[in-house]
Every structure is written in structure tokens, then in C-alpha cells.
Design a protein around this motif. Structure first.
Motif, mmCIF file in Angstrom:
data_model
loop_
_atom_site.group_PDB
_atom_site.id
_atom_site.type_symbol
_atom_site.label_atom_id
_atom_site.label_comp_id
_atom_site.label_asym_id
_atom_site.label_seq_id
_atom_site.Cartn_x
_atom_site.Cartn_y
_atom_site.Cartn_z
ATOM 1 N N SER A 65 0.830 -1.197 0.000
ATOM 2 C CA SER A 65 0.000 0.000 0.000
ATOM 3 C C SER A 65 0.870 1.253 0.000
ATOM 4 C CB SER A 65 -0.905 0.011 1.230
ATOM 5 O OG SER A 65 -0.124 0.127 2.412
ATOM 6 N N ALA A 66 0.263 2.382 -0.333
ATOM 7 C CA ALA A 66 1.001 3.643 -0.346
ATOM 8 C C ALA A 66 1.566 3.956 1.035
ATOM 9 C CB ALA A 66 0.091 4.770 -0.824
ATOM 10 N N ALA A 67 0.798 3.644 2.066
ATOM 11 C CA ALA A 67 1.274 3.906 3.429
ATOM 12 C C ALA A 67 2.491 3.046 3.758
ATOM 13 C CB ALA A 67 0.153 3.636 4.430
ATOM 14 N N ALA A 68 2.457 1.772 3.333
ATOM 15 C CA ALA A 68 3.584 0.879 3.582
ATOM 16 C C ALA A 68 4.819 1.332 2.805
ATOM 17 C CB ALA A 68 3.212 -0.551 3.208
ATOM 18 N N LEU A 69 4.611 1.776 1.573
ATOM 19 C CA LEU A 69 5.724 2.279 0.775
ATOM 20 C C LEU A 69 6.326 3.533 1.401
ATOM 21 C CD1 LEU A 69 4.375 1.816 -2.875
ATOM 22 C CD2 LEU A 69 6.333 0.644 -1.861
ATOM 23 N N GLN A 70 5.460 4.420 1.870
ATOM 24 C CA GLN A 70 5.932 5.647 2.485
ATOM 25 C C GLN A 70 6.774 5.344 3.720
ATOM 26 O OE1 GLN A 70 4.986 9.013 1.227
ATOM 27 N NE2 GLN A 70 6.905 9.245 2.365
ATOM 28 N N ALA A 71 6.304 4.403 4.525
ATOM 29 C CA ALA A 71 7.046 4.030 5.731
ATOM 30 C C ALA A 71 8.381 3.383 5.374
ATOM 31 C CB ALA A 71 6.200 3.086 6.584
ATOM 32 N N HIS A 72 8.357 2.575 4.331
ATOM 33 C CA HIS A 72 9.598 1.904 3.925
ATOM 34 C C HIS A 72 10.619 2.917 3.409
ATOM 35 C CE1 HIS A 72 12.092 -1.412 2.472
ATOM 36 N NE2 HIS A 72 12.325 -0.650 1.413
ATOM 37 N N VAL A 73 10.161 3.868 2.607
ATOM 38 C CA VAL A 73 11.064 4.896 2.084
ATOM 39 C C VAL A 73 11.675 5.702 3.227
ATOM 40 C CG1 VAL A 73 11.163 7.050 0.760
ATOM 41 C CG2 VAL A 73 9.987 5.060 -0.188
ATOM 42 N N ALA A 74 10.877 6.024 4.228
ATOM 43 C CA ALA A 74 11.392 6.757 5.384
ATOM 44 C C ALA A 74 12.456 5.948 6.116
ATOM 45 C CB ALA A 74 10.234 7.106 6.332
ATOM 46 N N SER A 75 12.215 4.650 6.269
ATOM 47 C CA SER A 75 13.212 3.790 6.916
ATOM 48 C C SER A 75 14.484 3.695 6.081
ATOM 49 C CB SER A 75 12.627 2.394 7.140
ATOM 50 O OG SER A 75 11.531 2.425 8.021
ATOM 51 N N ALA A 76 14.314 3.598 4.759
ATOM 52 C CA ALA A 76 15.476 3.523 3.872
ATOM 53 C C ALA A 76 16.320 4.783 3.980
ATOM 54 C CB ALA A 76 15.015 3.314 2.429
ATOM 55 N N ASN A 77 15.674 5.937 4.045
ATOM 56 C CA ASN A 77 16.414 7.195 4.163
ATOM 57 C C ASN A 77 17.250 7.226 5.433
ATOM 58 O OD1 ASN A 77 15.397 8.201 1.773
ATOM 59 N ND2 ASN A 77 13.687 9.255 2.754
ATOM 60 N N GLN A 78 16.745 6.621 6.476
ATOM 61 C CA GLN A 78 17.472 6.618 7.742
ATOM 62 C C GLN A 78 18.596 5.581 7.753
ATOM 63 O OE1 GLN A 78 14.980 5.933 11.155
ATOM 64 N NE2 GLN A 78 16.663 6.021 12.615
ATOM 65 N N VAL A 79 18.259 4.353 7.334
ATOM 66 C CA VAL A 79 19.234 3.264 7.430
ATOM 67 C C VAL A 79 20.361 3.432 6.419
ATOM 68 C CG1 VAL A 79 19.584 0.773 7.208
ATOM 69 C CG2 VAL A 79 17.538 1.661 8.350
ATOM 70 N N TYR A 80 20.018 3.666 5.144
ATOM 71 C CA TYR A 80 21.064 3.756 4.127
ATOM 72 C C TYR A 80 21.965 4.964 4.331
ATOM 73 C CZ TYR A 80 19.172 -0.058 1.290
ATOM 74 O OH TYR A 80 18.767 -1.292 0.841
ATOM 75 N N ALA A 81 21.424 6.055 4.859
ATOM 76 C CA ALA A 81 22.233 7.267 5.027
ATOM 77 C C ALA A 81 23.127 7.219 6.264
ATOM 78 C CB ALA A 81 21.323 8.489 5.104
ATOM 79 N N ALA A 82 22.662 6.562 7.340
ATOM 80 C CA ALA A 82 23.400 6.647 8.596
ATOM 81 C C ALA A 82 23.683 5.300 9.253
ATOM 82 C CB ALA A 82 22.623 7.533 9.589
ATOM 83 N N GLY A 83 23.225 4.204 8.644
ATOM 84 C CA GLY A 83 23.404 2.900 9.264
ATOM 85 C C GLY A 83 24.825 2.366 9.146
ATOM 86 N N THR A 84 25.123 1.403 9.984
ATOM 87 C CA THR A 84 26.407 0.707 9.886
ATOM 88 C C THR A 84 26.357 -0.269 8.718
ATOM 89 O OG1 THR A 84 25.698 -1.093 11.336
ATOM 90 C CG2 THR A 84 26.667 0.855 12.381
ATOM 91 N N LEU A 85 27.487 -0.837 8.393
ATOM 92 C CA LEU A 85 27.535 -1.814 7.313
ATOM 93 C C LEU A 85 26.592 -2.979 7.592
ATOM 94 C CD1 LEU A 85 28.789 -2.828 4.671
ATOM 95 C CD2 LEU A 85 30.648 -3.821 6.023
ATOM 96 N N ALA A 86 26.566 -3.464 8.839
ATOM 97 C CA ALA A 86 25.697 -4.581 9.197
ATOM 98 C C ALA A 86 24.228 -4.187 9.093
ATOM 99 C CB ALA A 86 26.017 -5.058 10.609
ATOM 100 N N GLU A 87 23.882 -2.971 9.534
ATOM 101 C CA GLU A 87 22.487 -2.515 9.463
ATOM 102 C C GLU A 87 22.036 -2.338 8.024
ATOM 103 O OE1 GLU A 87 22.291 0.019 13.662
ATOM 104 O OE2 GLU A 87 22.959 0.993 11.805
ATOM 105 N N ILE A 88 22.916 -1.800 7.195
ATOM 106 C CA ILE A 88 22.579 -1.608 5.781
ATOM 107 C C ILE A 88 22.412 -2.958 5.091
ATOM 108 C CG2 ILE A 88 23.519 -0.807 3.576
ATOM 109 C CD1 ILE A 88 24.760 1.540 5.161
#
Length: 401
Positions: A177-200
Motif C-alpha cells: 500500500s502507499a502507506a507501507a511504501l511511504q514508511a519503507h522509504v522513510a526507513s530507507a532514508n534513515q538506514v542507508y544514510a546513517a546505518g552501519t555496514l551490518a544494518e545496511i
């Protein structure tokens, strides 16, 4: 796949193709196609989540908006279609070359198996936007088609393309759903930008089920383009390009004109009035544009005024495998948290400029490398694993361009 003319005579199948036996125009087209793949990957996947494009985007003007529209309308899907077409050509060329020593299907299967291994390593440990795994699996699916006569190949390609166009009416892929996609994109912005190698890495693996749906949506198109590439080679259209100059020019004009018309109509929602025919026409637009792009580049290769400029991209095309993997490694460091962490922060225009700079650097590197070596480093490893024996890589005095 290596783009080269089949070796003449009864030489060893492990012998590298001499530079003078290569079809440089095909290497050049491959090099240009790799630029499209790089820009699309950079603007729509490395820079932001690939799923962001499934959400309503901001409208307006400005350099970032313009770049995103140009990439979406002119490159997205089209570059991958052209790349898939060339992969099919490579399958047909390798089949002819491997037929010299017998068991060509066996050696092609080994070649695809090694590609699958590379693809899985790339997919699981470097970047989940990998296309190599899909190409290897699609190659296995159409492997037996390479023995078919020319007319049968054309019919098979058209059948696969028709099935691809009809697929949305026969079955549907359930997207979040659009809501699920929106939440996933928000998580991606956080994890990919600031996560550790293991988290990414963990987040990247978690995206695979969603990414699988994207690959399934275009798999029939990939099969169609693989088989059509085989047809183009077996029909002699590519090996005797000078004999098909008029046909190639007509294909360029028609492909670009029809593809652009359908792409523009889809962008303006003008296809909606066609009812059930709207989606198949929209799905075929990238294929038509890719065929038009490829034919246009081959036409330019026939003109003395443009041949030299176009052939400058041939070294990058000869090392496309190495350059594709290098792009993932470099861009992963730039955008992900274990490096510079630019994910979700860099605008589309800046990302496009970065892509041009990276492509130019790879072009210089490819020319430098191929003056000294016969293959790119990953191309060499591919051949070595395929044949089960170390392949000569250093250029000899006989290897003159």
C-alpha cells in the motif's frame, strides 16, 4: 557478454578474440548503454529508495525536477532494454564461437552459471539493485533457443513480447500500500544514510522480496529482448551492418518516433482513453525506444563523420562487467552510511553530474587498462572460472588494435 565476431578457423575456444576480429560498433553501443544504466541507477536507486518513484512526487520546475523527468522519460527502462538486447546478441555470438570445439550449450551454461554466482555475490553483499542475477536466470531460460533458425527466433521473440504486453491483463503483482511504501522509504532514508555496514546489509536483504516483484514484472520482456538479440545476430543484420544501412536507419526513426510518442502520451495520461490497450502500449514504449536508440547508434557507426566519436566508447563497452561492478562499489561508498552517507541528501542534478564524472573516469581507465591487458579484471575472472583454467590476460606484441 563479450561482443565479438566468431573466431574463424579451428582455434581453441579459450583463445581471446583478437581486437581486429571484434565488432567495434557493438562494443561502442554497449558502452553508451552502460551510461544510461549508470544514470538511471544513480538518480533513481543509489540516491534515493527505488520505491520512492511509486509514490506521488512533487511537481514544479528546477534543475532537479528537470533531471528526474529527463531520466524517467529518456533513459529509465530504455537503457536496460538496450543492454538486454546486447546480452542476447552476445549469447548468439558465443554460441557460434564455442561451436568450433563442440558442446557450445555446455560451455554457455557454464558461462551463465558463473554469471549467476557473480550476480548473487553482487546482489547479497554489494548492492541489491543487481541485474546480473536476472540476466543469468533469463539466459538459462532461453539457452535452448539459440539453436533455432532465424525465423523461429523472431517468432519466439514476438511471442515473449506479446506475453509481456498481455501479462497485466492476465495476472497482477500485489504491491504494498502507499502507506507501507511511504514508511519503507522513510526507513530507507534513515538506514542507508546513517546505518552501519551490518544494518545496511540487513535492511538490503529485507528489501529483496519487494525487489523480486520488480524483476518478475519485466522478466518476460528480458526474455523477448534476449531472443530478439539472437535473431539480429543470426539474421546477419549486425555482422553485415553495411548491407542493412537503410533498414537500420528506418528502424531508428520508427523506433524513436513511436517510442517517444507513446512515452509522451503516457506521461500526459493521454493513453487512459484507450482502455485495456493503454497499459500494453505503455509497457512497449521503452522497448521501441531502446530499439530505436540501438539502431540510431549503429547508423552513426556507418558514418565517417561520427564513427570515430562513437568508437571512443568501445573500451568501456568491452569492460562493461568490470565497470558495472565498480559503479556499485563506488556509489555504495558515496551514498551509504559506511561511507559518505549521501543517500536521500543529494539532488538529482548533482547526482547526474556525479554520474557523468564517474563515467568519464571509467572511460579513461578502460582505455588505459586495455592497452595493457586483453580483458577487464572481472571479465578475466569470468573466463577463468568458466573454463576452469587461468586465462592469459597480458597483451602480447601480436595484440594490435
Amino acid at each position: 557478454m563479450l561482443i565479438a565476431a566468431p573466431a574463424s578457423g579451428q582455434g581453441s575456444i579459450t583463445a581471446p578474440v583478437a581486437p581486429h576480429d571484434r565488432i567495434e560498433a557493438l562494443d561502442a553501443v554497449r558502452g553508451v548503454a552502460l551510461f544510461g544504466v549508470l544514470i538511471v541507477n544513480l538518480v533513481t536507486e543509489f540516491r534515493v529508495s527505488i520505491f520512492q518513484q511509486m509514490l506521488p512526487g512533487p511537481s514544479g520546475v528546477g534543475s532537479d525536477f528537470t533531471v528526474e523527468r529527463v531520466v524517467a522519460l529518456g533513459f529509465q527502462s530504455k537503457a536496460f532494454c538496450l543492454f538486454a538486447l546486447l546480452f542476447g546478441v552476445g549469447l548468439a555470438i558465443q554460441f557460434e564461437r564455442l561451436s568450433v570445439a563442440g558442446r557450445p550449450l555446455y560451455w554457455l551454461a557454464r558461462r551463465l552459471a558463473v554469471l549467476l554466482l557473480f550476480g548473487l555475490v553482487h546482489l547479497l553483499f554489494i548492492w541489491n539493485g543487481d541485474i546480473l542475477t536476472e540476466y543469468a536466470l533469463a539466459g538459462f531460460a532461453v539457452l535452448a533457443f539459440v539453436v533455432l533458425p532465424t525465423r523461429a527466433l523472431l517468432l519466439a521473440a514476438l511471442a515473449f513480447l506479446a506475453a509481456y504486453a498481455a501479462a497485466p491483463a492476465l495476472y497482477s503483482i500485489n504491491w504494498p500500500s502507499a502507506a507501507a511504501l511511504q514508511a519503507h522509504v522513510a526507513s530507507a532514508n534513515q538506514v542507508y544514510a546513517a546505518g552501519t555496514l551490518a544494518e545496511i546489509w540487513q535492511f538490503s536483504l529485507g528489501e529483496l522480496p519487494w525487489l523480486l516483484k520488480l524483476h518478475l514484472a519485466v522478466f518476460l520482456r528480458t526474455l523477448a529482448l534476449f531472443v530478439f538479440g539472437m535473431f539480429l545476430w543470426k539474421a546477419g543484420i549486425l555482422r553485415r551492418a553495411q548491407d542493412f544501412r537503410s533498414e537500420t536507419l528506418i528502424a531508428a526513426v520508427m523506433g524513436i518516433a513511436l517510442g517517444a510518442l507513446l512515452t509522451g502520451a503516457e506521461a500526459r495520461d493521454a493513453l487512459d482513453g484507450l482502455g485495456a490497450a493503454a497499459q500494453p502500449l505503455a509497457d512497449l514504449a521503452p522497448v521501441l525506444l531502446a530499439l530505436g536508440y540501438g539502431a540510431a547508434l549503429l547508423s552513426l557507426a556507418q558514418l565517417s563523420a561520427t564513427r570515430r566519436f562513437l568508437f571512443a566508447f568501445a573500451p568501456l563497452g568491452r569492460m562493461a562487467f568490470t565497470n558495472y561492478i565498480l559503479q556499485s562499489v563506488i556509489l555504495g561508498f558515496i551514498f551509504f552510511g559506511y561511507g559518505l552517507g549521501q543517500f536521500g541528501r543529494m539532488g538529482a542534478a548533482a547526482a547526474c553530474a556525479l554520474g557523468v564524472a564517474l563515467y568519464a573516469a571509467q572511460l579513461v581507465f578502460s582505455k588505459w587498462w586495455l592497452r595493457r591487458y586483453r580483458f577487464g579484471p572481472i571479465e578475466w575472472l569470468w573466463r577463468t572460472l568458466m573454463y576452469g583454467a587461468s586465462q592469459p590476460i597480458a597483451r602480447s606484441a601480436r595484440d594490435t588494435d
